[in-house]
Design a protein around this motif. Structure first.
Motif, PDB file in Angstrom:
ATOM      1  N   ILE A 174       0.536  -1.205  -0.409  1.00 33.74           N
ATOM      2  CA  ILE A 174       0.102   0.060   0.214  1.00 33.74           C
ATOM      3  C   ILE A 174       1.045   1.232  -0.072  1.00 33.74           C
ATOM      4  O   ILE A 174       0.555   2.656  -0.342  1.00 33.74           O
ATOM      5  CB  ILE A 174      -1.066   0.326   0.989  1.00 33.74           C
ATOM      6  CG1 ILE A 174      -2.391   0.495   1.078  1.00 33.74           C
ATOM      7  CG2 ILE A 174      -0.289   0.142   2.578  1.00 33.74           C
ATOM      8  CD1 ILE A 174      -3.411   0.710  -0.223  1.00 33.74           C
ATOM      9  N   SER A 175       2.160   1.314   0.450  1.00 29.76           N
ATOM     10  CA  SER A 175       3.244   2.139   0.345  1.00 29.76           C
ATOM     11  C   SER A 175       4.117   1.954  -1.185  1.00 29.76           C
ATOM     12  O   SER A 175       3.545   1.033  -1.556  1.00 29.76           O
ATOM     13  CB  SER A 175       3.448   2.462   2.187  1.00 29.76           C
ATOM     14  OG  SER A 175       4.714   2.954   1.563  1.00 29.76           O
ATOM     15  N   TYR A 176       5.134   2.649  -1.306  1.00 29.97           N
ATOM     16  CA  TYR A 176       5.686   2.529  -2.521  1.00 29.97           C
ATOM     17  C   TYR A 176       6.583   2.107  -2.144  1.00 29.97           C
ATOM     18  O   TYR A 176       6.916   1.145  -0.934  1.00 29.97           O
ATOM     19  CB  TYR A 176       6.142   3.993  -2.538  1.00 29.97           C
ATOM     20  CG  TYR A 176       6.938   4.586  -4.209  1.00 29.97           C
ATOM     21  CD1 TYR A 176       5.946   5.175  -5.112  1.00 29.97           C
ATOM     22  CD2 TYR A 176       8.011   3.727  -4.321  1.00 29.97           C
ATOM     23  CE1 TYR A 176       6.602   5.567  -6.221  1.00 29.97           C
ATOM     24  CE2 TYR A 176       8.547   4.205  -5.645  1.00 29.97           C
ATOM     25  CZ  TYR A 176       7.780   5.033  -6.503  1.00 29.97           C
ATOM     26  OH  TYR A 176       7.725   4.914  -7.694  1.00 29.97           O
ATOM     27  N   SER A 177       6.399   0.977  -3.038  1.00 23.29           N
ATOM     28  CA  SER A 177       7.247  -1.081  -2.726  1.00 23.29           C
ATOM     29  C   SER A 177       9.062  -0.381  -2.655  1.00 23.29           C
ATOM     30  O   SER A 177       9.617   0.201  -2.416  1.00 23.29           O
ATOM     31  CB  SER A 177       7.889  -1.422  -3.651  1.00 23.29           C
ATOM     32  OG  SER A 177       5.701  -1.945  -4.616  1.00 23.29           O
ATOM     33  N   GLY A 178       9.217  -0.675  -1.637  1.00 24.65           N
ATOM     34  CA  GLY A 178      10.476  -1.036  -0.606  1.00 24.65           C
ATOM     35  C   GLY A 178      10.963   0.401  -0.199  1.00 24.65           C
ATOM     36  O   GLY A 178      12.138   0.924   0.120  1.00 24.65           O
ATOM     37  N   GLY A 195      12.100  -7.483   8.190  1.00 23.98           N
ATOM     38  CA  GLY A 195      10.780  -8.074   9.291  1.00 23.98           C
ATOM     39  C   GLY A 195       9.788  -8.140   9.007  1.00 23.98           C
ATOM     40  O   GLY A 195       9.231  -7.384   9.619  1.00 23.98           O
ATOM     41  N   CYS A 196       9.647  -7.424   7.707  1.00 24.76           N
ATOM     42  CA  CYS A 196       8.738  -6.790   7.531  1.00 24.76           C
ATOM     43  C   CYS A 196       6.511  -7.681   8.253  1.00 24.76           C
ATOM     44  O   CYS A 196       6.539  -8.508   8.282  1.00 24.76           O
ATOM     45  CB  CYS A 196       7.819  -6.119   6.364  1.00 24.76           C
ATOM     46  SG  CYS A 196       6.079  -5.984   5.458  1.00 24.76           S
ATOM     47  N   SER A 197       6.180  -6.672   9.233  1.00 23.61           N
ATOM     48  CA  SER A 197       5.187  -7.494   9.664  1.00 23.61           C
ATOM     49  C   SER A 197       3.492  -6.936   9.819  1.00 23.61           C
ATOM     50  O   SER A 197       2.748  -7.629   9.684  1.00 23.61           O
ATOM     51  CB  SER A 197       4.977  -6.798  11.126  1.00 23.61           C
ATOM     52  OG  SER A 197       4.634  -5.590  11.708  1.00 23.61           O
ATOM     53  N   GLN A 198       4.185  -6.731   7.871  1.00 27.09           N
ATOM     54  CA  GLN A 198       2.707  -6.989   7.717  1.00 27.09           C
ATOM     55  C   GLN A 198       2.476  -5.646   7.927  1.00 27.09           C
ATOM     56  O   GLN A 198       0.194  -6.192   7.900  1.00 27.09           O
ATOM     57  CB  GLN A 198       1.963  -7.829   6.750  1.00 27.09           C
ATOM     58  CG  GLN A 198       2.965  -8.520   5.726  1.00 27.09           C
ATOM     59  CD  GLN A 198       2.284  -9.457   4.770  1.00 27.09           C
ATOM     60  OE1 GLN A 198       0.793  -9.739   4.863  1.00 27.09           O
ATOM     61  NE2 GLN A 198       3.307  -9.931   4.386  1.00 27.09           N
ATOM     62  N   SER A 199       2.068  -4.108   8.457  1.00 22.86           N
ATOM     63  CA  SER A 199       1.207  -3.658   9.607  1.00 22.86           C
ATOM     64  C   SER A 199      -0.018  -2.832   8.614  1.00 22.86           C
ATOM     65  O   SER A 199      -0.795  -2.642   8.899  1.00 22.86           O
ATOM     66  CB  SER A 199       1.970  -2.365  10.151  1.00 22.86           C
ATOM     67  OG  SER A 199       2.712  -2.455  11.423  1.00 22.86           O
ATOM     68  N   SER A 230      -5.479  -1.997   3.013  1.00 25.46           N
ATOM     69  CA  SER A 230      -4.295  -3.410   2.858  1.00 25.46           C
ATOM     70  C   SER A 230      -4.825  -2.981   1.140  1.00 25.46           C
ATOM     71  O   SER A 230      -6.179  -2.991   1.108  1.00 25.46           O
ATOM     72  CB  SER A 230      -5.377  -4.204   3.528  1.00 25.46           C
ATOM     73  OG  SER A 230      -4.927  -5.688   2.725  1.00 25.46           O
ATOM     74  N   ALA A 231      -4.363  -3.108   0.081  1.00 27.85           N
ATOM     75  CA  ALA A 231      -3.925  -3.439  -0.644  1.00 27.85           C
ATOM     76  C   ALA A 231      -4.866  -4.572  -1.818  1.00 27.85           C
ATOM     77  O   ALA A 231      -4.304  -5.447  -0.768  1.00 27.85           O
ATOM     78  CB  ALA A 231      -3.128  -2.948  -1.790  1.00 27.85           C
ATOM     79  N   VAL A 232      -5.355  -4.199  -2.523  1.00 32.40           N
ATOM     80  CA  VAL A 232      -5.945  -5.843  -3.068  1.00 32.40           C
ATOM     81  C   VAL A 232      -4.341  -6.830  -4.164  1.00 32.40           C
ATOM     82  O   VAL A 232      -3.679  -5.882  -4.064  1.00 32.40           O
ATOM     83  CB  VAL A 232      -6.806  -5.973  -4.086  1.00 32.40           C
ATOM     84  CG1 VAL A 232      -8.521  -5.474  -3.179  1.00 32.40           C
ATOM     85  CG2 VAL A 232      -6.615  -4.965  -5.175  1.00 32.40           C
TER      86      VAL A 232
END
Length: 410
Positions: A174-178, A195-199, A230-232
């Motif tokens: 949903i953010s700019y990738s990276g 470590g992304c927790s997919q907030s 959250s993006a599809v």
């Protein structure tokens, strides 16, 4: 008249050695994996050097390639040992490494000469000048940012000779990738160091707090609408011609942490669609059954990302959502006796007599039937197969092959 110049590579995710073999058997020309260091999926089933060697040998036998993602953003000290890491990958026979950090790129180029380097999507390459810069630095392929449009790909292709890799299926940021740091702030897990927790996938609410200790949800209502960032997910199955005709060299599927069911299904579908198009571009017709198959492993709604315009609220998980059919991976064929029509199955999830099951295999083969009888591996009749990885036998009316997968609708 349409003419084919080059069939693009299908690049599938492989979080484990088993998934690597499944992806290749189900149509992937190449897979990307992670090592024990320098990647962005610290919780994926990352590969040891011995597993990499076995994966490379298997891939070579099937005329496929193996790439290693080493695309973390390094802080001071993170790059220690990178030279030895890259040299080991080169000597094992890894076909390329996928890197975003300039420090790691330089270390790889100097200390592991001969190991091809691909620029990761984490580096956010969005224009041909950027691709040409990295090409001059010795990189042979660039993975485009997910935010690039189809028109931009067309322009990029016309102005550079570097190989282009683009995502065609899977989760979207949903953010700019990276460039996301939500996970850093909310769970102290660094998204750009694995470590992304997919907030962004969490459920949120918005509160009014008139005085300390009191709070009221301003979203309360019927129905309750959770605030979402959250993006599809992305799916480009309907747009294969655009990708091929605009010169994309490698079509990348996201999902190193996804299941065998996902990897096999998505690889199988895109293999069928791309082969169908490349065989006869002039008479190509999209088949709805391909998209229907992808829905069997979908976790969210599907859309085309940024390829045909900036996503709107329709590409976020707001409001009433389509009910996604849930299928379970329940077994894998080990052996099939054509004379007796008996298949030997390795169980992966509980199933039993009376269940309607589907078999599918490489080449987009499908067969359905109701289980009428089951036997354990000693030929004793049983009603269900409840034990993980147990070996069972059953009559299958349509011929199946080893490594075909059995699933059922939940």
């Amino acid at each position: 008249m349409k003419t084919m110049t080059k069939k693009p590579e299908i690049l599938a995710p492989a979080g484990t050695l088993e998934k690597l073999k499944v992806a290749i058997r189900y149509g992937a020309d190449a897979v990307y994996i992670g090592g024990n260091r320098f990647g962005l999926r610290s919780r994926a089933g990352n590969f040891s050097y011995d597993e990499m060697k076995e994966g490379v040998d298997f891939a070579k036998h099937h005329h496929a390639k193996v790439y290693v993602a080493a695309n973390m953003v390094t802080h001071e000290g993170d790059e220690e040992g990178a030279g030895e890491f890259f040299r080991t990958l080169r000597d094992i026979g890894i076909n390329a490494v996928i890197v975003s950090d300039p420090a790691l790129i330089e270390i790889c180029a100097i200390e592991a000469e001969g190991l091809p380097i691909h620029l990761s999507t984490q580096a956010s390459a969005t224009n041909y000048e950027t691709l040409n810069f990295w090409h001059q630095e010795g990189l042979e392929r660039v993975v485009l940012a997910r935010e690039v449009s189809m028109e931009e790909i067309k322009e990029i292709r016309q102005n550079t000779d570097v190989e282009i890799e683009a995502f065609i299926h899977g989760a979207m940021c949903i953010s700019y990738s990276g460039r996301c740091t939500l996970s850093n702030h909310m769970s102290n897990r660094d998204a750009n160091r694995g470590g992304c927790s997919q907030s962004c996938r969490w459920k949120y609410d918005l509160f009014e707090i008139p005085r300390p200790g009191e709070q009221t949800s301003v979203l309360a209502g019927d129905p309750v609408e959770d605030f979402s960032m959250s993006a599809v997910d992305m799916s480009m199955i309907r747009h294969i011609p655009d990708l091929v005709e605009n010169g994309v060299d490698s079509l990348k599927i996201e999902g190193r942490m996804k299941s065998i069911h996902y990897v096999s299904t998505v690889s199988n579908v895109y293999r069928k669609a791309i082969d169908t198009y490349c065989r006869d571009p002039e008479n190509y017709v999209f088949k709805q059954e391909w998209e229907n198959e992808l829905w069997k492993v979908a976790q969210r709604e599907l859309a085309s990302g940024f390829y045909y315009g900036t996503p709107t609220e329709n590409e976020q998980l707001f409001g009433k959502r389509r009910k996604i059919p849930a299928y379970a991976f329940i077994g894998q064929v080990l052996e099939y006796n054509a004379e007796t029509q008996i298949a030997t199955i390795q169980q992966r999830n509980n199933f039993g007599v009376g269940d309607v099951v589907e078999f599918y295999g490489p080449g987009f083969t499908h067969a359905y039937q109701t289980i009428e009888q089951l036997w354990d591996e000693t030929d004793v009749p049983i009603e269900r197969a409840p034990k993980a990885m147990m070996i069972v036998k059953m009559k299958v009316n349509t011929p199946v092959k080893p490594f075909d997968i059995m699933r059922k609708k939940k």
